[in-house]
Design a protein around this motif. Structure first.
Motif, mmCIF file in Angstrom:
data_model
loop_
_atom_site.group_PDB
_atom_site.id
_atom_site.type_symbol
_atom_site.label_atom_id
_atom_site.label_comp_id
_atom_site.label_asym_id
_atom_site.label_seq_id
_atom_site.Cartn_x
_atom_site.Cartn_y
_atom_site.Cartn_z
ATOM 1 N N THR B 148 0.848 -1.193 0.000
ATOM 2 C CA THR B 148 0.000 0.000 0.000
ATOM 3 C C THR B 148 0.883 1.243 0.000
ATOM 4 N N PRO B 149 0.303 2.412 -0.260
ATOM 5 C CA PRO B 149 1.116 3.637 -0.218
ATOM 6 C C PRO B 149 1.731 3.871 1.163
ATOM 7 N N GLN B 150 1.148 3.265 2.200
ATOM 8 C CA GLN B 150 1.684 3.439 3.555
ATOM 9 C C GLN B 150 2.815 2.461 3.882
ATOM 10 N N THR B 151 2.989 1.446 3.036
ATOM 11 C CA THR B 151 4.015 0.441 3.313
ATOM 12 C C THR B 151 5.393 1.101 3.363
ATOM 13 N N THR B 152 6.087 0.910 4.479
ATOM 14 C CA THR B 152 7.409 1.532 4.631
ATOM 15 C C THR B 152 8.438 0.749 3.819
ATOM 16 N N ASP B 153 9.577 1.356 3.565
ATOM 17 C CA ASP B 153 10.614 0.685 2.779
ATOM 18 C C ASP B 153 11.088 -0.580 3.480
ATOM 19 N N LYS B 154 11.165 -0.518 4.805
ATOM 20 C CA LYS B 154 11.617 -1.674 5.577
ATOM 21 C C LYS B 154 10.627 -2.834 5.394
ATOM 22 N N ARG B 155 9.353 -2.489 5.527
ATOM 23 C CA ARG B 155 8.298 -3.497 5.375
ATOM 24 C C ARG B 155 8.284 -4.034 3.928
ATOM 25 N N LEU B 156 8.512 -3.130 2.987
ATOM 26 C CA LEU B 156 8.520 -3.528 1.578
ATOM 27 C C LEU B 156 9.586 -4.592 1.328
ATOM 28 N N GLY B 157 10.731 -4.436 2.004
ATOM 29 C CA GLY B 157 11.799 -5.428 1.882
ATOM 30 C C GLY B 157 11.324 -6.804 2.337
ATOM 31 N N THR B 158 10.613 -6.811 3.465
ATOM 32 C CA THR B 158 10.079 -8.075 3.996
ATOM 33 C C THR B 158 9.070 -8.688 3.031
ATOM 34 N N ILE B 159 8.189 -7.826 2.505
ATOM 35 C CA ILE B 159 7.155 -8.309 1.584
ATOM 36 C C ILE B 159 7.788 -8.861 0.314
ATOM 37 N N GLU B 160 8.783 -8.141 -0.186
ATOM 38 C CA GLU B 160 9.424 -8.566 -1.437
ATOM 39 C C GLU B 160 10.028 -9.963 -1.288
ATOM 40 N N LYS B 161 10.635 -10.189 -0.118
ATOM 41 C CA LYS B 161 11.248 -11.499 0.133
ATOM 42 C C LYS B 161 10.210 -12.602 0.176
ATOM 43 N N ALA B 194 6.905 -0.853 -9.176
ATOM 44 C CA ALA B 194 7.111 -1.444 -10.510
ATOM 45 C C ALA B 194 8.583 -1.771 -10.753
ATOM 46 N N ALA B 195 9.473 -1.045 -10.068
ATOM 47 C CA ALA B 195 10.899 -1.272 -10.260
ATOM 48 C C ALA B 195 11.390 -2.536 -9.560
ATOM 49 N N LEU B 196 10.547 -3.121 -8.715
ATOM 50 C CA LEU B 196 10.951 -4.341 -8.008
ATOM 51 C C LEU B 196 11.041 -5.502 -8.994
ATOM 52 N N ASP B 197 11.635 -6.587 -8.506
ATOM 53 C CA ASP B 197 11.916 -7.721 -9.363
ATOM 54 C C ASP B 197 10.726 -8.652 -9.551
ATOM 55 N N ILE B 198 9.558 -8.245 -9.065
ATOM 56 C CA ILE B 198 8.391 -9.117 -9.138
ATOM 57 C C ILE B 198 7.272 -8.351 -9.847
ATOM 58 N N PRO B 199 6.471 -9.021 -10.688
ATOM 59 C CA PRO B 199 5.402 -8.286 -11.377
ATOM 60 C C PRO B 199 4.406 -7.702 -10.393
ATOM 61 N N SER B 200 3.680 -6.690 -10.836
ATOM 62 C CA SER B 200 2.674 -6.106 -9.946
ATOM 63 C C SER B 200 1.447 -5.667 -10.738
ATOM 64 N N LEU B 201 0.315 -5.749 -10.083
ATOM 65 C CA LEU B 201 -0.947 -5.261 -10.628
ATOM 66 C C LEU B 201 -1.507 -4.239 -9.653
#
Lengths: 603, 245
Positions: B148-161, B194-201
């Motif tokens: 979400t727009p509120q997701t912090t960069d730290k949390r985004l790292g966890t989600i990406e993994k 979108a710049a992450l290594d995983i597709p997104s919708l």
């Protein structure tokens, strides 16, 4: 699992450790050890530990008389023997009144049958890593050899255990594993232990809460298996922000000062503990009422809203969201928002808006915006859904929840803020009877905030019986009930794993009770844990039983209770108390808001 | 190969995903709606498991879920309805719902049914991302995570993994069915994900061709839910899907 910390020496260091649940504290009396306490060791140092921590002297081939003399001088509870002491020697130490822990050095070829003769001579074995000298290698032995130990004496596991071993220890399954012996793996330098590392280790093993306070929430927000934070990602940042801040703020001097001042001169605390003489006579026991009905706004709810509004203020929040059932929490929230000049939006089931008109009027007069929730059954559950949806859409707002429900940290936060109730009961009861502990504490449970507050300081007092009373509406089997613990099962509601009323397909069912404050299909995770663990007894009272109990209180004591509290009063009829029992009943609110219902029944 | 992975391998732009609740508007509409979506060229479908207390949903999906439940929809019935779906439906299928219904069904039984009827992924917004990760992986079912727009960069790292399949990029701080406001901040957020290594919708607030194209220009595609449910309700689902072309 018990914890022994060994190789202690320094008083300053020990003072850092006493906050941890250490079961055994070891002092080494073997002069060749780098952790030897020294010739002039002060007996006051082991005594820094509380009684509940057993003091252990560690010796190697010591003369029996000298050992017993040390035991007496340092008031040791146990002797750990690390040399070639015989079984005979161990028996003599045991006969002198000490627990005996006999150490053995393990390697892959250790012959466990050599332990046979020690089986009755010792209370415990201690398995350490084999070294050339006596003990203290800082290395682990191959724990697989423990599979060969088939004896009956429980053992301490020793040798090089460090923080990194927590996961492996959790997986270690041996029914005779009694304790962990921690030493060099947790040291800053010999005999100086790292309290922070020990705490992290105990937390990892979940021993920190289990031993010390098994009814407290753990750092992940669980009470036993219940609690947690089952929330959509949309709420994650908000909930994380609260998790990170609430304990810090609650522990700050500024918060404590502001909270105490407001409870004292705004809420009107402490509330009295009233001996209910006529009620006591009627039930042949000693009944005390904790008078939350006498707080400003007329119910315990304000203890929580005062605390949370301070939290919101310190976190820089400008807009407050709340849900309400009967309107008591809504009024308490609107009140503190008025006091602090913050915008207030209260969600209330459209049905409740109709049946609790006086409280709607109060909220509006206090300047709050009351939004009727038109989804679902249009009661508390739906109001809570709408409040959470508002929080999703307005993440900069503060959600001021009204009970011990919701995602972690709310159940713990609200429990802490309501714990003032049992804090006061203890003081008042001690003054009144000389004993802070009653035989029973009784409270009603919807979400369970007043019960959590009334139980909190008694959770670890085994001699205090905790009675929680749910609303069974028209009867537990009628289909028109709110007795969650009685008829519910495990599920997830409003971000928390708890007991829940639901159908076979996992759809949350609509509760019913005459009391809008108990009309909730879930229950706080603390209460689910108290019920499942057997710590609290859960009863239920029907609409009719509650109405009658309210009438009894009004006529015998001159107090009109809230319908919610009347459910707790109804439990008095169901219990058999002894003449000398002391029974404290938390009278959570007053009955002004329920006069229309009472009049319909009794006029 | 999992059909979601296949889709993102074959198509990187303008992926259209549609959400609708099972058993809506009529109990037996699940399969015919799937067929319609496939015929109209939809790339991916999220079938909603109706729940009594859908916390992250706005009024339209709440009402639709309630109607589906009133129709008698259950999770077991959904699996029954999907029994023969794979005879004609080749699109990747996702089940989206709330954790309580899946927990009550039993996670093992749920994943076994998913495998049996050919479900490629699940979206369970209130299930903590670390829970049952191994089970989803073993079953070959993607547990699609939200950002979400509120997701912090730290949390985004966890989600990406922990991410699996693709990321469901929530467009805005709101429940479903809101309007999407364009802003620099929003576009920066879209670009970051979108710049992450995983597709997104991108989902939430996408309701017509223009908003779809706008969202799709920042990601692999977008998800439409509320607007399609309104079309189902009004009986013009076909026309609505055509209008997106």
């Amino acid at each position: 699992m018990k914890i022994k910390v060994c190789g202690l020496k320094y008083s300053k260091n020990i003072k850092e450790l006493v906050k941890l649940p250490i079961d055994y504290a070891g002092f080494i009396f073997y002069p060749k050890s780098p952790r030897y306490v020294g010739d002039e060791f002060d007996p006051a140092i082991p005594a820094i530990f509380p009684e509940s921590t057993r003091k252990v002297g560690v010796f190697v081939n010591e003369e029996l008389d000298a050992l017993l003399a040390k035991g007496k001088k340092y008031k040791l509870d146990a002797m750990q023997l690390h040399g070639g002491e015989s079984a005979e020697y161990c028996k003599k130490v045991k006969a002198a009144g000490f627990e005996v822990i006999k150490a053995f050095q393990m390697n892959d070829s250790f012959q466990f049958n050599t332990l046979n003769e020690y089986e009755n001579a010792c209370d415990f074995f201690l398995f350490d890593t084999k070294t050339e000298n006596y003990g203290g290698s800082g290395r682990k032995f191959n724990w697989k050899v423990l599979e060969n130990y088939k004896g009956t004496t429980p053992f301490f596991l020793s040798g090089g255990i460090g923080v990194q071993d927590a996961e492996q220890i959790k997986e270690l399954q041996h029914d005779k594993l009694y304790a962990l012996d921690l030493n060099s793996g947790f040291e800053l330098q010999p005999a100086r232990k790292n309290a922070d590392q020990l705490e992290i280790f105990l937390n990892k093993l979940e021993l920190n809460t289990m031993n010390k306070d098994k009814y407290a929430v753990n750092e992940r927000g669980y009470y036993g298996e219940f609690g947690g934070a089952y929330i959509p990602e949309l709420l994650r940042k908000n909930v994380d922000e609260l998790q990170e801040n609430y304990l810090k703020i609650l522990a700050s001097e500024q918060f404590k000062k502001d909270y105490a001042r407001l409870l004292d001169n705004y809420v009107g605390r402490p509330t009295p503990l009233t001996k209910a003489g006529n009620l006591s006579k009627r039930y042949g026991t000693n009944i005390y009422l904790k008078r939350e009905d006498l707080t400003h706004t007329g119910a315990h709810k304000i203890n929580n809203t005062i605390g949370q509004i301070l939290l919101a203020k310190y976190m820089g929040k400008k807009r407050i969201i709340a849900e309400t059932g009967a309107g008591q929490h809504g009024v308490a929230t609107a009140t503190v928002c008025a006091l602090f000049g913050l915008e207030c939006v209260v969600y209330m089931g459209a049905l409740d808006v109709e049946r609790q008109a006086p409280n709607v009027a109060r909220m509006k007069m206090l300047g709050a915006k009351v939004v009727p929730a038109i989804s679902g059954n249009q009661t508390l559950k739906d109001a809570t859904n709408e409040a959470i949806r508002d929080w999703i859409a307005n993440p900069e707002s503060f959600y001021l929840i009204g009970s011990v429900v919701g995602p972690h940290p709310y159940p713990d936060l609200v429990t802490r803020l309501q714990s003032i109730i049992s804090e006061e009961i203890r003081e008042q009861l001690e003054k009144e009877t000389g004993n802070p502990n009653p035989n029973y504490v009784i409270a009603c449970v919807g979400g369970g905030s007043n019960a959590a507050g009334a139980f909190y300081h008694y959770l670890n007092e085994k001699d205090v019986n905790l009675l929680a009373v749910e609303a069974s509406g028209l009867g537990v089997d009628s289909g028109e009930t709110a007795a969650t613990i009685t008829i519910g099962d495990i599920g997830f509601i409003h971000g928390s794993k708890t007991m829940l009323m639901q159908d076979d397909d996992g759809q949350i069912t609509e509760p019913y009770s005459i009391s809008a404050g108990l009309d909730y299909p879930g229950v706080g995770p603390l209460h689910a844990h108290l019920a499942v663990s057997g710590r609290a007894q859960f009863l239920s009272a029907t609409d009719e039983e509650a109405l009658n109990a309210a009438k009894v209180l009004a006529e015998s004591e001159g107090i009109i209770p809230a319908l919610e509290s009347a459910h707790a009063l109804a439990a008095l009829e169901k219990m058999q108390f002894k003449k000398d029992d002391v029974v404290v009943l938390n009278l959570s609110g007053r009955g002004d808001k329920d006069m229309e219902t009472y009049m319909k029944r009794f006029a | 190969m999992n059909r979601i992975d296949q889709l993102f391998q074959n198509k990187q732009k303008d992926i259209l995903s549609i959400y609708f609740p099972a058993g809506y508007p009529k109990l037996e509409d699940t399969l015919p709606t799937l067929q319609l979506l496939q015929d109209k060229g939809v790339d991916l479908v999220e079938i909603g498991i109706p729940f009594s207390d859908p916390l992250a949903d706005g009024p339209v999906i709440q009402t639709a879920a309630k109607q589906a439940l009133d129709n008698g929809m259950t999770l077991q019935l959904l699996f029954d309805q999907l029994q023969d779906a794979r005879k004609s439906i080749t699109m990747p299928l996702i089940l989206m719902g709330y954790w309580n219904t899946v927990y009550k069904f039993g996670i093992d039984a749920f994943l076994a049914e998913c495998q049996k009827v050919g479900i490629d992924g699940v979206i369970l917004p209130d299930l903590p991302l670390e829970e049952y990760k191994a089970k989803f992986e073993a079953a070959g079912v993607h547990n699609v995570l939200l950002v979400t727009p509120q997701t912090t960069d730290k949390r985004l790292g966890t989600i990406e993994k922990a991410a699996s399949g693709f990321l469901y990029m929530v467009s805005t701080a709101s429940t479903t069915g809101g309007a999407l406001q364009a802003s620099k901040e929003r576009e920066d957020y879209f670009k970051k994900i979108a710049a992450l290594d995983i597709p997104s919708l991108i989902g939430f607030g996408i309701h017509d061709k223009a908003s779809f194209q706008h969202a799709a220009s920042f990601s692999n595609g977008a998800i439409i839910g509320t607007a399609f449910i309104k079309a189902l309700e009004n009986g013009n689902a076909s026309e609505f899907l055509e209008s997106l072309q």
